[in-house]
Design a protein around this motif. Structure first.
Motif, PDB file in Angstrom:
ATOM      1  N   VAL A 269       8.667 -10.209  -4.391  1.00 27.73           N
ATOM      2  CA  VAL A 269       9.540  -9.626  -3.422  1.00 27.73           C
ATOM      3  C   VAL A 269       9.944 -11.591  -3.614  1.00 27.73           C
ATOM      4  O   VAL A 269       9.607 -12.364  -3.969  1.00 27.73           O
ATOM      5  N   GLN A 270      10.819 -11.606  -2.582  1.00 29.30           N
ATOM      6  CA  GLN A 270      11.487 -12.709  -2.885  1.00 29.30           C
ATOM      7  C   GLN A 270      11.183 -13.754  -1.819  1.00 29.30           C
ATOM      8  O   GLN A 270      10.074 -13.563  -0.823  1.00 29.30           O
ATOM      9  N   ALA A 271      10.959 -15.363  -2.175  1.00 27.54           N
ATOM     10  CA  ALA A 271      10.487 -15.936  -1.184  1.00 27.54           C
ATOM     11  C   ALA A 271      10.855 -15.850   0.602  1.00 27.54           C
ATOM     12  O   ALA A 271      11.847 -15.938   0.656  1.00 27.54           O
ATOM     13  N   GLY A 272       9.614 -16.487   0.888  1.00 27.56           N
ATOM     14  CA  GLY A 272      10.090 -15.914   2.644  1.00 27.56           C
ATOM     15  C   GLY A 272       9.102 -14.981   3.275  1.00 27.56           C
ATOM     16  O   GLY A 272       8.982 -14.293   4.264  1.00 27.56           O
ATOM     17  N   GLY A 273       9.271 -13.452   2.032  1.00 25.57           N
ATOM     18  CA  GLY A 273       9.023 -12.991   2.122  1.00 25.57           C
ATOM     19  C   GLY A 273       7.154 -12.271   2.309  1.00 25.57           C
ATOM     20  O   GLY A 273       6.661 -13.375   2.784  1.00 25.57           O
ATOM     21  N   SER A 274       7.004 -10.916   2.830  1.00 19.49           N
ATOM     22  CA  SER A 274       5.815 -10.217   2.691  1.00 19.49           C
ATOM     23  C   SER A 274       5.073  -9.446   2.212  1.00 19.49           C
ATOM     24  O   SER A 274       5.711  -8.635   1.330  1.00 19.49           O
ATOM     25  N   LEU A 275       3.793  -9.477   1.904  1.00 21.32           N
ATOM     26  CA  LEU A 275       3.264  -8.939   1.003  1.00 21.32           C
ATOM     27  C   LEU A 275       1.474  -8.625   1.649  1.00 21.32           C
ATOM     28  O   LEU A 275       1.243  -9.179   2.119  1.00 21.32           O
ATOM     29  N   LYS A 276       0.990  -7.179   1.325  1.00 17.60           N
ATOM     30  CA  LYS A 276      -0.255  -7.043   1.499  1.00 17.60           C
ATOM     31  C   LYS A 276      -0.807  -5.284   1.042  1.00 17.60           C
ATOM     32  O   LYS A 276      -0.429  -4.997   0.450  1.00 17.60           O
ATOM     33  N   LEU A 277      -1.740  -6.714   0.542  1.00 18.74           N
ATOM     34  CA  LEU A 277      -2.664  -6.094  -0.875  1.00 18.74           C
ATOM     35  C   LEU A 277      -4.007  -5.128   0.224  1.00 18.74           C
ATOM     36  O   LEU A 277      -4.460  -5.785   1.197  1.00 18.74           O
ATOM     37  N   SER A 278      -4.916  -4.614  -0.498  1.00 21.60           N
ATOM     38  CA  SER A 278      -5.229  -3.692  -0.536  1.00 21.60           C
ATOM     39  C   SER A 278      -7.087  -3.629  -1.083  1.00 21.60           C
ATOM     40  O   SER A 278      -6.111  -3.379  -2.903  1.00 21.60           O
ATOM     41  N   CYS A 279      -7.945  -3.576  -1.067  1.00 19.61           N
ATOM     42  CA  CYS A 279      -8.880  -3.104  -2.154  1.00 19.61           C
ATOM     43  C   CYS A 279     -10.104  -2.110  -1.118  1.00 19.61           C
ATOM     44  O   CYS A 279     -10.693  -3.119  -0.380  1.00 19.61           O
ATOM     45  N   THR A 280     -10.044  -1.446  -1.765  1.00 16.23           N
ATOM     46  CA  THR A 280     -11.289  -0.022  -1.451  1.00 16.23           C
ATOM     47  C   THR A 280     -12.268  -0.202  -2.386  1.00 16.23           C
ATOM     48  O   THR A 280     -12.040  -0.054  -3.995  1.00 16.23           O
ATOM     49  N   ALA A 281     -13.500  -0.654  -1.553  1.00 12.26           N
ATOM     50  CA  ALA A 281     -15.146   0.089  -2.672  1.00 12.26           C
ATOM     51  C   ALA A 281     -15.063   1.429  -2.797  1.00 12.26           C
ATOM     52  O   ALA A 281     -14.720   2.280  -2.032  1.00 12.26           O
ATOM     53  N   SER A 282     -16.135   1.913  -3.373  1.00 12.06           N
ATOM     54  CA  SER A 282     -16.326   3.475  -3.975  1.00 12.06           C
ATOM     55  C   SER A 282     -17.819   3.278  -3.231  1.00 12.06           C
ATOM     56  O   SER A 282     -18.160   4.206  -2.544  1.00 12.06           O
ATOM     57  N   LEU A 283     -17.868   2.231  -2.121  1.00 13.43           N
ATOM     58  CA  LEU A 283     -19.105   2.402  -1.823  1.00 13.43           C
ATOM     59  C   LEU A 283     -19.072   1.595  -0.199  1.00 13.43           C
ATOM     60  O   LEU A 283     -18.180   1.010   0.278  1.00 13.43           O
ATOM     61  N   SER A 284     -19.612   1.508   0.809  1.00 10.46           N
ATOM     62  CA  SER A 284     -19.761   1.408   1.951  1.00 10.46           C
ATOM     63  C   SER A 284     -19.610  -0.534   2.050  1.00 10.46           C
ATOM     64  O   SER A 284     -20.570  -0.993   1.172  1.00 10.46           O
ATOM     65  N   ILE A 285     -19.008  -0.736   2.582  1.00  8.02           N
ATOM     66  CA  ILE A 285     -18.706  -2.200   3.085  1.00  8.02           C
ATOM     67  C   ILE A 285     -20.120  -2.861   3.216  1.00  8.02           C
ATOM     68  O   ILE A 285     -20.281  -4.065   3.390  1.00  8.02           O
ATOM     69  N   SER A 286     -20.369  -2.341   4.494  1.00  6.44           N
ATOM     70  CA  SER A 286     -21.940  -2.424   4.412  1.00  6.44           C
ATOM     71  C   SER A 286     -23.125  -2.515   3.814  1.00  6.44           C
ATOM     72  O   SER A 286     -24.023  -3.742   3.706  1.00  6.44           O
ATOM     73  N   TYR A 287     -23.130  -2.804   2.565  1.00  5.60           N
ATOM     74  CA  TYR A 287     -23.888  -2.801   1.112  1.00  5.60           C
ATOM     75  C   TYR A 287     -24.051  -4.569   0.504  1.00  5.60           C
ATOM     76  O   TYR A 287     -24.445  -4.463  -0.338  1.00  5.60           O
TER      77      TYR A 287
ATOM     78  N   LYS B 110     -13.250   2.079   6.260  1.00  6.63           N
ATOM     79  CA  LYS B 110     -12.218   2.325   4.818  1.00  6.63           C
ATOM     80  C   LYS B 110     -12.963   2.084   3.503  1.00  6.63           C
ATOM     81  O   LYS B 110     -12.152   2.143   2.682  1.00  6.63           O
ATOM     82  N   ASN B 111     -13.774   1.049   4.087  1.00  9.19           N
ATOM     83  CA  ASN B 111     -14.853   0.181   2.970  1.00  9.19           C
ATOM     84  C   ASN B 111     -13.499  -0.003   2.015  1.00  9.19           C
ATOM     85  O   ASN B 111     -13.644  -0.860   1.178  1.00  9.19           O
ATOM     86  N   THR B 112     -12.294  -1.052   3.040  1.00  4.79           N
ATOM     87  CA  THR B 112     -11.249  -1.417   2.882  1.00  4.79           C
ATOM     88  C   THR B 112     -10.918  -3.031   3.407  1.00  4.79           C
ATOM     89  O   THR B 112     -11.205  -3.596   4.545  1.00  4.79           O
ATOM     90  N   VAL B 113     -10.607  -3.646   2.418  1.00  6.35           N
ATOM     91  CA  VAL B 113     -10.212  -5.570   2.795  1.00  6.35           C
ATOM     92  C   VAL B 113      -9.018  -5.585   2.293  1.00  6.35           C
ATOM     93  O   VAL B 113      -8.479  -5.763   1.459  1.00  6.35           O
ATOM     94  N   TYR B 114      -7.798  -5.965   3.325  1.00  2.58           N
ATOM     95  CA  TYR B 114      -6.973  -6.248   3.406  1.00  2.58           C
ATOM     96  C   TYR B 114      -7.102  -7.762   3.239  1.00  2.58           C
ATOM     97  O   TYR B 114      -6.834  -8.885   3.370  1.00  2.58           O
ATOM     98  N   LEU B 115      -5.612  -7.927   2.419  1.00  6.58           N
ATOM     99  CA  LEU B 115      -4.480 -10.171   2.150  1.00  6.58           C
ATOM    100  C   LEU B 115      -3.558  -9.899   2.635  1.00  6.58           C
ATOM    101  O   LEU B 115      -2.432  -8.979   1.677  1.00  6.58           O
ATOM    102  N   GLN B 116      -2.948  -9.890   4.050  1.00  7.86           N
ATOM    103  CA  GLN B 116      -1.749  -9.822   4.548  1.00  7.86           C
ATOM    104  C   GLN B 116      -1.144 -11.618   4.725  1.00  7.86           C
ATOM    105  O   GLN B 116      -2.153 -11.928   4.640  1.00  7.86           O
TER     106      GLN B 116
END
Length: 117
Positions: free
Chosen positions: A12-30, A75-81
């Motif tokens: 991405v160019q400077a000043g732009g945006s990206l969104k990362l996702s991380c999905t676990a095979s186990l519930s986040i509650s763990y 979704k057992n997922t954490v995001y980084l915007q």
């Protein structure tokens, strides 16, 4: 064995945006906490942002007001915007989940983020 699958990196160019996702095979509650780390060439891995199971967040000073971490329990997922990206944000980004009770850390495989000037 817990698996974490990351996605969303890219160029991405400077000043732009990206969104990362991380999905676990186990519930986040763990897990107590879920975080994003990054490692640039020749540098040590550093904390970028972390979110606890209760929703508390913490950020590195270098990304405050630009990055935002969030979780979707269903979704057992954490995001980084990542907004207002800078060339110095270029690194491999890793997610890490810390298991309740045992304290064992699980890491994702890493995703490359490259910010061009």
């Amino acid at each position: 064995q817990v698996q974490l699958v990351e996605s969303g990196g890219g160029l991405v160019q400077a000043g732009g945006s990206l969104k990362l996702s991380c999905t676990a095979s186990l519930s986040i509650s763990y897990f107590n906490a879920m975080g994003w780390y990054r490692q640039a060439p020749g540098k040590q891995r550093e904390l970028v942002a972390v979110i606890t199971s209760g929703g508390n967040t913490n950020y590195a000073d270098s990304v405050k007001d630009r990055f935002s971490i969030a979780k979707d329990n269903a979704k057992n997922t954490v995001y980084l915007q990542m907004n207002s990206l800078k060339p110095e944000d270029t690194a491999v980004y890793y997610c890490k989940y810390t298991r309740r009770i045992s304290g064992i850390d699980y890491w994702g495989q890493g995703t490359q983020v490259t910010v061009s000037s």
